[in-house]
Scaffold this motif. Structure first.
Motif, PDB file in Angstrom:
ATOM      1  N   ARG A  52      11.883  14.357   2.600  1.00  0.00           N
ATOM      2  CA  ARG A  52      11.231  13.841   3.802  1.00  0.00           C
ATOM      3  C   ARG A  52      10.377  12.644   3.422  1.00  0.00           C
ATOM      4  O   ARG A  52       9.882  12.555   2.301  1.00  0.00           O
ATOM      5  CB  ARG A  52      10.357  14.917   4.425  1.00  0.00           C
ATOM      6  CG  ARG A  52      11.168  16.026   5.034  1.00  0.00           C
ATOM      7  CD  ARG A  52      10.274  16.938   5.804  1.00  0.00           C
ATOM      8  NE  ARG A  52      11.086  17.847   6.578  1.00  0.00           N
ATOM      9  CZ  ARG A  52      10.619  18.655   7.484  1.00  0.00           C
ATOM     10  NH1 ARG A  52       9.333  18.690   7.727  1.00  0.00           N
ATOM     11  NH2 ARG A  52      11.412  19.446   8.164  1.00  0.00           N
ATOM     12  N   PRO A  53      10.162  11.727   4.363  1.00  0.00           N
ATOM     13  CA  PRO A  53       9.318  10.565   4.061  1.00  0.00           C
ATOM     14  C   PRO A  53       7.899  11.002   3.723  1.00  0.00           C
ATOM     15  O   PRO A  53       7.355  11.899   4.350  1.00  0.00           O
ATOM     16  CB  PRO A  53       9.342   9.764   5.363  1.00  0.00           C
ATOM     17  CG  PRO A  53      10.495  10.271   6.143  1.00  0.00           C
ATOM     18  CD  PRO A  53      10.737  11.681   5.684  1.00  0.00           C
ATOM     19  N   SER A  54       7.323  10.371   2.725  1.00  0.00           N
ATOM     20  CA  SER A  54       5.956  10.693   2.332  1.00  0.00           C
ATOM     21  C   SER A  54       5.000   9.673   2.945  1.00  0.00           C
ATOM     22  O   SER A  54       5.419   8.694   3.561  1.00  0.00           O
ATOM     23  CB  SER A  54       5.824  10.672   0.806  1.00  0.00           C
ATOM     24  OG  SER A  54       5.971   9.343   0.331  1.00  0.00           O
ATOM     25  N   ASN A  55       3.707   9.886   2.742  1.00  0.00           N
ATOM     26  CA  ASN A  55       2.710   8.929   3.225  1.00  0.00           C
ATOM     27  C   ASN A  55       2.893   7.581   2.548  1.00  0.00           C
ATOM     28  O   ASN A  55       2.637   6.546   3.152  1.00  0.00           O
ATOM     29  CB  ASN A  55       1.305   9.464   2.997  1.00  0.00           C
ATOM     30  CG  ASN A  55       0.971  10.605   3.934  1.00  0.00           C
ATOM     31  OD1 ASN A  55       1.614  10.771   4.963  1.00  0.00           O
ATOM     32  ND2 ASN A  55      -0.022  11.393   3.583  1.00  0.00           N
ATOM     33  N   ASP A  56       3.317   7.585   1.277  1.00  0.00           N
ATOM     34  CA  ASP A  56       3.555   6.331   0.572  1.00  0.00           C
ATOM     35  C   ASP A  56       4.690   5.552   1.228  1.00  0.00           C
ATOM     36  O   ASP A  56       4.625   4.334   1.345  1.00  0.00           O
ATOM     37  CB  ASP A  56       3.894   6.593  -0.896  1.00  0.00           C
ATOM     38  CG  ASP A  56       2.709   7.134  -1.679  1.00  0.00           C
ATOM     39  OD1 ASP A  56       1.566   6.923  -1.229  1.00  0.00           O
ATOM     40  OD2 ASP A  56       2.930   7.754  -2.725  1.00  0.00           O
ATOM     41  N   ASP A  57       5.738   6.253   1.668  1.00  0.00           N
ATOM     42  CA  ASP A  57       6.846   5.593   2.354  1.00  0.00           C
ATOM     43  C   ASP A  57       6.379   4.963   3.655  1.00  0.00           C
ATOM     44  O   ASP A  57       6.755   3.838   3.983  1.00  0.00           O
ATOM     45  CB  ASP A  57       7.976   6.582   2.642  1.00  0.00           C
ATOM     46  CG  ASP A  57       8.634   7.113   1.387  1.00  0.00           C
ATOM     47  OD1 ASP A  57       8.537   6.442   0.337  1.00  0.00           O
ATOM     48  OD2 ASP A  57       9.229   8.204   1.450  1.00  0.00           O
ATOM     49  N   LEU A  58       5.553   5.696   4.394  1.00  0.00           N
ATOM     50  CA  LEU A  58       5.046   5.195   5.665  1.00  0.00           C
ATOM     51  C   LEU A  58       4.153   3.972   5.446  1.00  0.00           C
ATOM     52  O   LEU A  58       4.241   2.990   6.182  1.00  0.00           O
ATOM     53  CB  LEU A  58       4.279   6.298   6.393  1.00  0.00           C
ATOM     54  CG  LEU A  58       3.755   5.954   7.774  1.00  0.00           C
ATOM     55  CD1 LEU A  58       4.892   5.569   8.700  1.00  0.00           C
ATOM     56  CD2 LEU A  58       2.996   7.132   8.349  1.00  0.00           C
ATOM     57  N   GLU A  59       3.321   4.021   4.424  1.00  0.00           N
ATOM     58  CA  GLU A  59       2.444   2.896   4.133  1.00  0.00           C
ATOM     59  C   GLU A  59       3.249   1.672   3.703  1.00  0.00           C
ATOM     60  O   GLU A  59       2.956   0.545   4.106  1.00  0.00           O
ATOM     61  CB  GLU A  59       1.443   3.277   3.035  1.00  0.00           C
ATOM     62  CG  GLU A  59       0.388   2.231   2.808  1.00  0.00           C
ATOM     63  CD  GLU A  59      -0.675   2.695   1.826  1.00  0.00           C
ATOM     64  OE1 GLU A  59      -1.349   1.813   1.266  1.00  0.00           O
ATOM     65  OE2 GLU A  59      -0.827   3.905   1.612  1.00  0.00           O
ATOM     66  N   ALA A  60       4.286   1.878   2.896  1.00  0.00           N
ATOM     67  CA  ALA A  60       5.137   0.765   2.471  1.00  0.00           C
ATOM     68  C   ALA A  60       5.845   0.138   3.668  1.00  0.00           C
ATOM     69  O   ALA A  60       5.971  -1.089   3.757  1.00  0.00           O
ATOM     70  CB  ALA A  60       6.154   1.244   1.441  1.00  0.00           C
ATOM     71  N   LEU A  61       6.299   0.972   4.604  1.00  0.00           N
ATOM     72  CA  LEU A  61       6.945   0.461   5.806  1.00  0.00           C
ATOM     73  C   LEU A  61       5.957  -0.352   6.641  1.00  0.00           C
ATOM     74  O   LEU A  61       6.296  -1.436   7.136  1.00  0.00           O
ATOM     75  CB  LEU A  61       7.513   1.613   6.621  1.00  0.00           C
ATOM     76  CG  LEU A  61       8.196   1.233   7.930  1.00  0.00           C
ATOM     77  CD1 LEU A  61       9.387   0.336   7.669  1.00  0.00           C
ATOM     78  CD2 LEU A  61       8.620   2.483   8.673  1.00  0.00           C
ATOM     79  N   ALA A  62       4.734   0.147   6.802  1.00  0.00           N
ATOM     80  CA  ALA A  62       3.720  -0.572   7.572  1.00  0.00           C
ATOM     81  C   ALA A  62       3.398  -1.916   6.919  1.00  0.00           C
ATOM     82  O   ALA A  62       3.259  -2.937   7.604  1.00  0.00           O
ATOM     83  CB  ALA A  62       2.455   0.269   7.708  1.00  0.00           C
ATOM     84  N   ASN A  63       3.302  -1.945   5.594  1.00  0.00           N
ATOM     85  CA  ASN A  63       3.036  -3.202   4.883  1.00  0.00           C
ATOM     86  C   ASN A  63       4.178  -4.189   5.071  1.00  0.00           C
ATOM     87  O   ASN A  63       3.952  -5.394   5.226  1.00  0.00           O
ATOM     88  CB  ASN A  63       2.786  -2.942   3.406  1.00  0.00           C
ATOM     89  CG  ASN A  63       1.456  -2.270   3.161  1.00  0.00           C
ATOM     90  OD1 ASN A  63       0.540  -2.341   3.984  1.00  0.00           O
ATOM     91  ND2 ASN A  63       1.334  -1.580   2.040  1.00  0.00           N
ATOM     92  N   ALA A  64       5.408  -3.698   5.050  1.00  0.00           N
ATOM     93  CA  ALA A  64       6.567  -4.581   5.240  1.00  0.00           C
ATOM     94  C   ALA A  64       6.571  -5.176   6.649  1.00  0.00           C
ATOM     95  O   ALA A  64       6.885  -6.359   6.831  1.00  0.00           O
ATOM     96  CB  ALA A  64       7.860  -3.813   4.980  1.00  0.00           C
ATOM     97  N   VAL A  65       6.198  -4.368   7.650  1.00  0.00           N
ATOM     98  CA  VAL A  65       6.141  -4.868   9.020  1.00  0.00           C
ATOM     99  C   VAL A  65       5.041  -5.914   9.153  1.00  0.00           C
ATOM    100  O   VAL A  65       5.232  -6.961   9.771  1.00  0.00           O
ATOM    101  CB  VAL A  65       5.928  -3.699  10.013  1.00  0.00           C
ATOM    102  CG1 VAL A  65       5.598  -4.209  11.403  1.00  0.00           C
ATOM    103  CG2 VAL A  65       7.157  -2.813  10.044  1.00  0.00           C
TER     104      VAL A  65
END
Length: 123
Positions: A72-85
């Motif tokens: 499952r996506p972790s908080n690190d994955d979510l943060e990386a996605l937010a930074n990319a956006v």
């Protein structure tokens, strides 16, 4: 008899994906990957019933990870996605042959969240 094991919950016909075992001596309910064969004192559960599982007050639920299941996506994955956006949303330096911004482009004056205040190009 169907080769697919079904959820043990009453009136649920979905395929089982996890096995629930109670350890009465430790007041623990253990939910893990589907056992290789059906045990009479274990319960096979579908994905929905496995996620909604709760234990009696004073009991602990131990959820064993299924190594074959996708992570499952972790908080690190979510943060990386937010930074990319955020990076993609940043205004790019528009240059034409190294001469700087075009005169007809609006100029960003201020920014609040995803909203920008633009000043019209001077005519």
């Amino acid at each position: 008899m169907s080769p697919v094991r079904r959820c043990s919950r009453t009136a649920c016909g979905r395929p089982a994906v996890a096995t629930l075992t109670y350890v009465y001596a430790d007041s623990t309910a253990v939910l893990g990957p589907l056992a290789t064969y059906a045990e009479p004192h274990c319960y096979d559960l579908c994905a929905e019933h496995g996620e909604r599982l709760t234990a009696p007050r004073g009991w602990e639920v131990v959820r064993l990870a299924d190594p074959s299941a996708p992570a499952r996506p972790s908080n690190d994955d979510l943060e990386a996605l937010a930074n990319a956006v955020r990076e993609a949303a940043r205004p790019q330096d528009r240059q034409q042959g190294g001469r700087g911004p075009r005169a007809a482009d609006p100029v960003e004056v201020a920014r609040r969240g995803h909203l920008r205040v633009l000043r019209s190009p001077e005519s």
